[in-house]
Design a protein around this motif. Structure first.
Motif, short mmCIF file in Angstrom:
data_model
loop_
_atom_site.label_atom_id
_atom_site.label_comp_id
_atom_site.label_asym_id
_atom_site.label_seq_id
_atom_site.Cartn_x
_atom_site.Cartn_y
_atom_site.Cartn_z
N LEU A 24 32.55 34.21 58.36
CA LEU A 24 32.47 34.43 56.91
C LEU A 24 33.88 34.64 56.40
O LEU A 24 34.75 35.13 57.12
CB LEU A 24 31.63 35.67 56.58
N ARG A 25 34.10 34.31 55.14
CA ARG A 25 35.37 34.62 54.50
C ARG A 25 35.10 35.43 53.25
O ARG A 25 34.42 34.98 52.33
CB ARG A 25 36.15 33.36 54.13
N LEU A 26 35.64 36.62 53.24
CA LEU A 26 35.54 37.50 52.08
C LEU A 26 36.74 37.27 51.17
O LEU A 26 37.84 37.01 51.64
CB LEU A 26 35.49 38.96 52.50
N SER A 27 36.50 37.39 49.88
CA SER A 27 37.57 37.30 48.89
C SER A 27 37.57 38.56 48.04
O SER A 27 36.53 39.17 47.81
CB SER A 27 37.38 36.08 47.98
N CYS A 28 38.74 38.91 47.56
CA CYS A 28 38.88 40.05 46.66
C CYS A 28 39.80 39.62 45.52
O CYS A 28 41.01 39.40 45.75
CB CYS A 28 39.47 41.24 47.40
N ALA A 29 39.23 39.51 44.34
CA ALA A 29 40.01 39.15 43.17
C ALA A 29 40.62 40.41 42.57
O ALA A 29 39.89 41.35 42.23
CB ALA A 29 39.13 38.45 42.14
N ALA A 30 41.94 40.43 42.45
CA ALA A 30 42.64 41.61 41.96
C ALA A 30 43.28 41.33 40.60
O ALA A 30 43.80 40.25 40.36
CB ALA A 30 43.73 42.02 42.95
N SER A 31 43.21 42.32 39.73
CA SER A 31 43.84 42.21 38.41
C SER A 31 44.37 43.57 38.01
O SER A 31 44.02 44.58 38.60
CB SER A 31 42.85 41.67 37.38
N GLY A 32 45.19 43.57 36.96
CA GLY A 32 45.78 44.82 36.51
C GLY A 32 47.17 45.01 37.07
O GLY A 32 47.86 44.07 37.42
N SER A 33 47.57 46.24 37.19
CA SER A 33 48.92 46.60 37.58
C SER A 33 49.31 46.03 38.95
O SER A 33 48.63 46.26 39.93
CB SER A 33 49.05 48.13 37.62
#
Length: 123
Positions: A18-27
């Motif tokens: 499996l490949r997990l993703s984490c979308a990051a935004s902000g500072s």
């Protein structure tokens, strides 16, 4: 403030990937290093993998050689590639962000957390 949204969890048979993703935004200051943690029912949250500001990575012994964490060029998305999955990898997986430059597997270093994505490994 940093916002984190995980995706990519699911059910897979032992030996699968499996490949997990984490979308990051902000500072960007608040996410100079990032990490993956997991928590199984009845167990404490444990660090799985972390990546520092210079791209250096560290892994828990239990996942070394099977899991790989990486980021896209803009450092807006964190990935966790999980291969040769085992039933003991079953857990809720969380993405986390830290002000620290150096990656760590200690949850105390991380200020921001996503909601988690479930990974289930079962035949």
């Amino acid at each position: 403030q940093v916002q984190l949204v995980e995706s990519g969890g699911g059910s897979v048979q032992p030996g699968g990937s499996l490949r997990l993703s984490c979308a990051a935004s902000g500072s960007t200051y608040g996410r100079r290093s990032m990490g993956w943690f997991r928590q199984a029912p009845g167990r404490e949250r444990e660090g799985v993998a972390s990546i520092g500001a210079n791209g250096g990575t560290i892994y828990a012994d239990s996942v070394k050689g099977r899991f790989t964490t990486s980021q896209d060029g803009a450092k807006n998305t964190l990935y966790l590639q999980m291969n040769s999955l085992k039933p003991e990898d079953t857990a809720m997986y969380y993405c986390a962000a830290s002000y620290d430059l150096i990656g760590t597997l200690s949850s105390r270093s991380f200020s921001y957390w996503g909601q988690g994505t479930q990974v289930t490994v079962s035949s």
